[in-house]
Design a protein around this motif. Sequence first.
Motif, short mmCIF file in Angstrom:
data_model
loop_
_atom_site.label_atom_id
_atom_site.label_comp_id
_atom_site.label_asym_id
_atom_site.label_seq_id
_atom_site.Cartn_x
_atom_site.Cartn_y
_atom_site.Cartn_z
N ALA A 182 136.08 22.72 -8.99
CA ALA A 182 136.18 21.36 -9.53
C ALA A 182 136.00 21.37 -11.04
O ALA A 182 135.32 22.23 -11.61
N GLU A 183 136.62 20.41 -11.69
CA GLU A 183 136.48 20.24 -13.13
C GLU A 183 135.76 18.93 -13.39
O GLU A 183 136.01 17.92 -12.73
N TYR A 184 134.86 18.97 -14.36
CA TYR A 184 133.99 17.83 -14.62
C TYR A 184 134.12 17.39 -16.07
O TYR A 184 134.87 17.97 -16.85
N GLY A 185 133.38 16.36 -16.44
CA GLY A 185 133.41 15.87 -17.81
C GLY A 185 133.66 14.38 -17.92
O GLY A 185 133.92 13.87 -19.01
N GLN A 186 133.58 13.64 -16.79
CA GLN A 186 133.83 12.20 -16.83
C GLN A 186 132.68 11.43 -17.47
O GLN A 186 132.79 10.22 -17.68
N TRP A 187 131.57 12.10 -17.79
CA TRP A 187 130.49 11.42 -18.51
C TRP A 187 130.98 10.90 -19.86
O TRP A 187 130.42 9.94 -20.39
N ALA A 188 132.05 11.53 -20.38
CA ALA A 188 132.58 11.09 -21.67
C ALA A 188 133.24 9.72 -21.60
O ALA A 188 133.50 9.12 -22.65
#
Length: 455
Positions: A182-188
């Motif tokens: 999985a790829e993450y980073g939606q906190w941005a």
Amino acid sequence: MPKATIEIPAKEMTTLDFQRTVLEGVNALDQKMEEHKTGVQKLLEDPERLPKSLKEDMNKLKTFANDMTKAIAQLQKIQTQLRQEAVLSFGNPIQRIERNPQLRGMFNMIVRAATAGPQGNLDHVVKEIADSLEVKITPATLRAISARSPEMPIAKAIGEDTGEGATLIIAQLYKEIYDTLAEYGQWATLGVRRVGTKVTNFPVKTARPVANFLTSEGAAISDDTNYAGNTVTQTVLPIAVMLLVSKQLLEDAEFDVTALVMNDFTEAHNLRLDNACFVGTGAGGAADGNFTGLFNGGTALVAGAGGTQANLTKYDDWAKLLTTVAPVVLAKRNPCFWMHPFMLIRAMQVKDNNGRPIFLGALEGPKLNTGALGSILGFPVHSCMAAPSTNAPSQPVCAFGDPDGQVVAIRDDFVFEFSDHYAWNTLQRAFRGYSRAATGTRRIDAFAILQTSPN
């Protein structure tokens, strides 16, 4: 005494006179151009009449043109030769071997060694053939040729799986690593804020002052008691990861291991921060830093009867999300939906009262914010791998609300470092990545969380 001036009115020109005057001017201009052209042509036909400097410039120009013609012809010749080489090199392997003395000698040596006498004489025969053909032979090639079995019939072809052919093929490593991680980073996509201290108080207004009309001239203005607010206190915590990698691997690997580790560290950092921002429970320890995510900090909305799974929810359940949040959220600049990709696929089965899917792709729906996959009810949808994905009764399906309602305090950006001195008694390099961040929900009514019904 001034002289008297007599003005004679100009004669009015008719249309015919005007056309005649214009044509006469054009004819005169053509005649001048023709005379100029004739003069230039005479000068070119008789170069002796030209000035010396002009003759030298013309000779240089002529020489340059001839050189350019020769250069173009040479380039065409080279291109033709390159095409022939390409055909010989790739289209006809036999001709490629014949044109290369080294390959031609090696091929002849293998064929002649294959027809040699007993096994004990092969080494001697191969060396003699190599010397006669002036072919450089390595010990590995010598062993490969000399290892033939004397009983093997000559008629058998040289294969690529066994025998000599297998020693000539070297496996290569394709420089791409495939994964389904999985790829993450939606906190941005949330309310990211830079902070300059470890502990930061974020003010939150809960009520504004109330203004009133003064109905009489002498009425007093009363002190307002409605203005209210609170603060959300966030204490940043480190997010860290470390990995030891063999220095020999770093030196011998076909891949740039440092770049590979850095990319994986970035995903590890994003995963931990996404967990805290979206599904943090406030008591998850190292998994979420004891921060509360928006799926647990927002207002829960339970779907109607029968909506025990995301794909069984109704249009009205999704529409109620818009009335569960504070009304001002709908007037904000960028309210959004967040959900797991699996939940998004299930939401595609939900239709409005006219039988149309509530989810519209990026080309079907309104203009969306950057990074959104599509829209639901006119609002952007963000796919979030950290969001809940369990499709069962009493489980969260999606979140809707104002991104600024979930503050993400960044004290230090993600830092990637490495050192050869950490594990000094081993041949290892230590890679370390860390950042400092905190997160929290500012207002419970900034988000609405759709949950499946219990029955």
